[in-house]
Scaffold this active site. Sequence first.
Site, PDB file in Angstrom:
ATOM      1  N   ASN A  91      -0.337   4.486  -0.294  1.00  0.00           N
ATOM      2  CA  ASN A  91      -0.790   5.756  -0.010  1.00  0.00           C
ATOM      3  C   ASN A  91      -1.612   5.754   1.380  1.00  0.00           C
ATOM      4  O   ASN A  91      -2.087   6.518   1.850  1.00  0.00           O
ATOM      5  CB  ASN A  91      -1.622   6.394  -1.172  1.00  0.00           C
ATOM      6  CG  ASN A  91      -2.713   5.300  -1.381  1.00  0.00           C
ATOM      7  OD1 ASN A  91      -2.904   4.338  -0.708  1.00  0.00           O
ATOM      8  ND2 ASN A  91      -3.808   5.941  -2.288  1.00  0.00           N
ATOM      9  N   GLU A 116      -6.953 -19.621 -17.660  1.00  0.00           N
ATOM     10  CA  GLU A 116      -7.435 -20.138 -16.705  1.00  0.00           C
ATOM     11  C   GLU A 116      -8.292 -21.462 -17.344  1.00  0.00           C
ATOM     12  O   GLU A 116      -9.407 -21.446 -17.136  1.00  0.00           O
ATOM     13  CB  GLU A 116      -8.499 -19.312 -15.555  1.00  0.00           C
ATOM     14  CG  GLU A 116      -8.541 -19.990 -14.348  1.00  0.00           C
ATOM     15  CD  GLU A 116     -10.197 -19.768 -13.934  1.00  0.00           C
ATOM     16  OE1 GLU A 116     -10.479 -20.198 -12.850  1.00  0.00           O
ATOM     17  OE2 GLU A 116     -10.845 -19.205 -14.470  1.00  0.00           O
ATOM     18  N   ASP A 146      -9.522 -15.372 -17.693  1.00  0.00           N
ATOM     19  CA  ASP A 146     -10.300 -16.085 -16.726  1.00  0.00           C
ATOM     20  C   ASP A 146     -11.185 -16.985 -17.563  1.00  0.00           C
ATOM     21  O   ASP A 146     -11.721 -16.489 -18.602  1.00  0.00           O
ATOM     22  CB  ASP A 146     -11.048 -14.688 -16.362  1.00  0.00           C
ATOM     23  CG  ASP A 146     -11.742 -14.971 -14.945  1.00  0.00           C
ATOM     24  OD1 ASP A 146     -11.284 -15.809 -14.059  1.00  0.00           O
ATOM     25  OD2 ASP A 146     -13.318 -14.784 -14.840  1.00  0.00           O
ATOM     26  N   ASP A 183       0.683  -1.122  -0.014  1.00  0.00           N
ATOM     27  CA  ASP A 183       0.015   0.040  -0.001  1.00  0.00           C
ATOM     28  C   ASP A 183       0.933   1.286  -0.147  1.00  0.00           C
ATOM     29  O   ASP A 183       1.545   1.489   1.050  1.00  0.00           O
ATOM     30  CB  ASP A 183      -0.901  -0.130   1.279  1.00  0.00           C
ATOM     31  CG  ASP A 183      -1.636   1.184   1.515  1.00  0.00           C
ATOM     32  OD1 ASP A 183      -1.664   2.042   0.644  1.00  0.00           O
ATOM     33  OD2 ASP A 183      -2.125   1.247   2.787  1.00  0.00           O
ATOM     34  N   ASP A 206      -1.731  -1.043  -3.998  1.00  0.00           N
ATOM     35  CA  ASP A 206      -2.056  -0.481  -5.070  1.00  0.00           C
ATOM     36  C   ASP A 206      -0.690  -0.572  -6.190  1.00  0.00           C
ATOM     37  O   ASP A 206       0.404  -1.173  -5.837  1.00  0.00           O
ATOM     38  CB  ASP A 206      -2.267   0.997  -4.818  1.00  0.00           C
ATOM     39  CG  ASP A 206      -1.221   1.386  -3.944  1.00  0.00           C
ATOM     40  OD1 ASP A 206      -0.072   1.263  -4.137  1.00  0.00           O
ATOM     41  OD2 ASP A 206      -1.642   2.295  -2.839  1.00  0.00           O
ATOM     42  N   ASP A 232      -3.960   4.031   2.553  1.00  0.00           N
ATOM     43  CA  ASP A 232      -5.204   3.684   2.839  1.00  0.00           C
ATOM     44  C   ASP A 232      -5.730   2.073   3.092  1.00  0.00           C
ATOM     45  O   ASP A 232      -7.084   1.942   3.324  1.00  0.00           O
ATOM     46  CB  ASP A 232      -6.115   3.943   1.594  1.00  0.00           C
ATOM     47  CG  ASP A 232      -5.778   3.448   0.328  1.00  0.00           C
ATOM     48  OD1 ASP A 232      -5.060   2.609   0.321  1.00  0.00           O
ATOM     49  OD2 ASP A 232      -6.456   3.778  -0.712  1.00  0.00           O
ATOM     50  N   ASP A 291      -7.604 -18.314  -5.505  1.00  0.00           N
ATOM     51  CA  ASP A 291      -8.940 -18.961  -5.247  1.00  0.00           C
ATOM     52  C   ASP A 291      -8.611 -20.378  -4.576  1.00  0.00           C
ATOM     53  O   ASP A 291      -9.884 -20.686  -3.993  1.00  0.00           O
ATOM     54  CB  ASP A 291      -9.411 -19.534  -6.566  1.00  0.00           C
ATOM     55  CG  ASP A 291      -9.739 -18.295  -7.516  1.00  0.00           C
ATOM     56  OD1 ASP A 291     -10.291 -17.529  -7.139  1.00  0.00           O
ATOM     57  OD2 ASP A 291      -9.785 -18.582  -8.905  1.00  0.00           O
TER      58      ASP A 291
HETATM   59  C1  NOJ Z   1     -11.822 -17.482 -11.815  1.00  0.00           C
HETATM   60  C2  NOJ Z   1     -11.103 -16.467 -10.803  1.00  0.00           C
HETATM   61  O1  NOJ Z   1      -9.807 -16.818 -10.554  1.00  0.00           O
HETATM   62  C3  NOJ Z   1     -11.924 -16.282  -9.714  1.00  0.00           C
HETATM   63  O2  NOJ Z   1     -11.294 -15.431  -8.607  1.00  0.00           O
HETATM   64  C4  NOJ Z   1     -13.410 -15.573 -10.211  1.00  0.00           C
HETATM   65  O3  NOJ Z   1     -14.169 -15.723  -9.041  1.00  0.00           O
HETATM   66  C5  NOJ Z   1     -13.994 -16.454 -10.963  1.00  0.00           C
HETATM   67  N1  NOJ Z   1     -13.148 -16.881 -12.213  1.00  0.00           N
HETATM   68  C6  NOJ Z   1     -14.866 -15.597 -11.810  1.00  0.00           C
HETATM   69  O4  NOJ Z   1     -14.390 -14.480 -12.492  1.00  0.00           O
END
Ligand code: NOJ
Length: 532
Positions: A28, A274, A209, A26, A34, A30, A335
């Site tokens: 700044n 992904e 993604d 961080d 960032d 807050d 995740d």
């Molecule tokens: C995979 C991402 O890594 C995850 O964090 C996200 O919640 C889902 N796709 C939906 O975008």
Amino acid sequence: MIVQNPNPGWWRRAVFYQIYPRSFADSNGDGIGDLDGVTAHLDYLNDGTPNSLGIDAIWLNPINPSPLDDWGYDISDYCGIHPELGDLAAFDRLIAQAHRRSIRVIVDLVPNHTSNQHPWFVESRASHSNPKRDWYIWIPGTPDRPPSNWQSYFGGDAWKYDPATASWYLHTFLEQQPDLNYRNPEVVEAIHGAVRFWLDRGADGFRIDVIQGLIKDDQLRDNPVRVERDPDIPWYAEGTQDPLYSSDRPEVHEIIRGLRRVTDSYEDRMMVGETWPREQERLADYLRPDELQLGFNFRFLLARYDARRFRAAIELTEKSFGAGAWPTWTLSNHDFPRHISRYSQAGDGDARARVAAVMMLALRGTPFIYYGEEIGMRDAEIPADRIHDPVGRDGCRSPMQWSGARNGGFSASARTWLPCGDFKAVNVARQMSDPHSMLSLYRRLIQLRKSTPALVEGSYRAFDSAPEDCLVFHRDTPAQHIVVALNFTAEPREIDLPAGKILLSTSAARPAGSAKYPLTLAANEAVIVETG
Ligand code: NOJ
């Protein structure tokens, strides 16, 4: 004009480092990490000397404006920066400073869905006749009958009824994340525009993604219920259905080829997906010469700490990939619980994480390190009143632990956006000068990769006579022969290796150089040996 790539495959040699920008540093005060915070710590990542970690590329989780229902994976403007993270000038500074240090930067592209607050969806939802109506997947109907049985990965139906136009829209994740309609060429073009925007600004590529989900069955047929479950994959990743009709459709490959054509029109850019294929054997389909350069391997990421599990994931990859596709290895991401937390048992989480680090950094393929794993950061405890994530992933997203100072040196604020983990015990400053720390192990491993061609370009071959509960493999070039031996057990194990020079061991007790053969590995010890 298509620019011929002068340096094919920098991503094959690179070690990547994933940064969750809200949690790295961080600048700044807050309480939120960032982009300027990332820029300020680039020397830690690679200052060109062995004192730094030595990574070659960064993947930034989403940095775009977002109402944060899914922490940035619900984008409301593809071509901006979330104000809490900085602005476009801060992004330009980060790119310039990273490139000065020869660090490449890839950004997250979230093309499957937008936020429901994205102006495209606001327009789309307004009326049947809106020009953007067909940008999303709308099905007219009655509130009692969703168009198909598809389930959201975050639980419940994947369809939301909107009384304003008496229609359902599809949301594979939260209802605030409506899916875009890739059967509409205008959507494809709009996403290509976002891709060009970031490439023009100097991004070196994208992590994409939900890549396999971009296009759905045109008849919206019901998915079968999942009958077989993989015990390693958590329910929220796998879902209760086999997504036969909602994901991994044959048409998705043409969408990917389109993205590849755009990225290939720039010099030296790449994409990592992904990738959740319905059958792991088919991961390679996404890595054909005109599709993605890399795709994450979740069987490997989610495997239990067990040599047999990892061997199965590695050998399936080696067998199914063939000559063209290039593997990717990852142990943790934003995740899932961090691997050190998943592996921890009877106090040996640290030793197990060291074995896993040697495995990941010595396999044939591109490793991705998740910020903090290089110091053995564990998942933070999140009290009920500080939970942010709708599906419980906050623990692995806690602030980076730089020092033993306030907030682990992450922020000068009184309160950080997520609680910090145990920074007094585990932090960068403490590990920097300790030759036996986790950080020193990661530094040595990355250095060793750079100075050992067989670890980068060498072939992979399983070692014939290893005990079942150890993972032992060869990495060979014509000029160099390496054996990597990993003991996944809590007892010593003898490995019948040819005599050689020990290049690295995870055990502080083992002297470098020659050893007695056959080699006896200590409990949870990993070694890299040059045998010729
Ligand atoms: C995979 C991402 O890594 C995850 O964090 C996200 O919640 C889902 N796709 C939906 O975008």
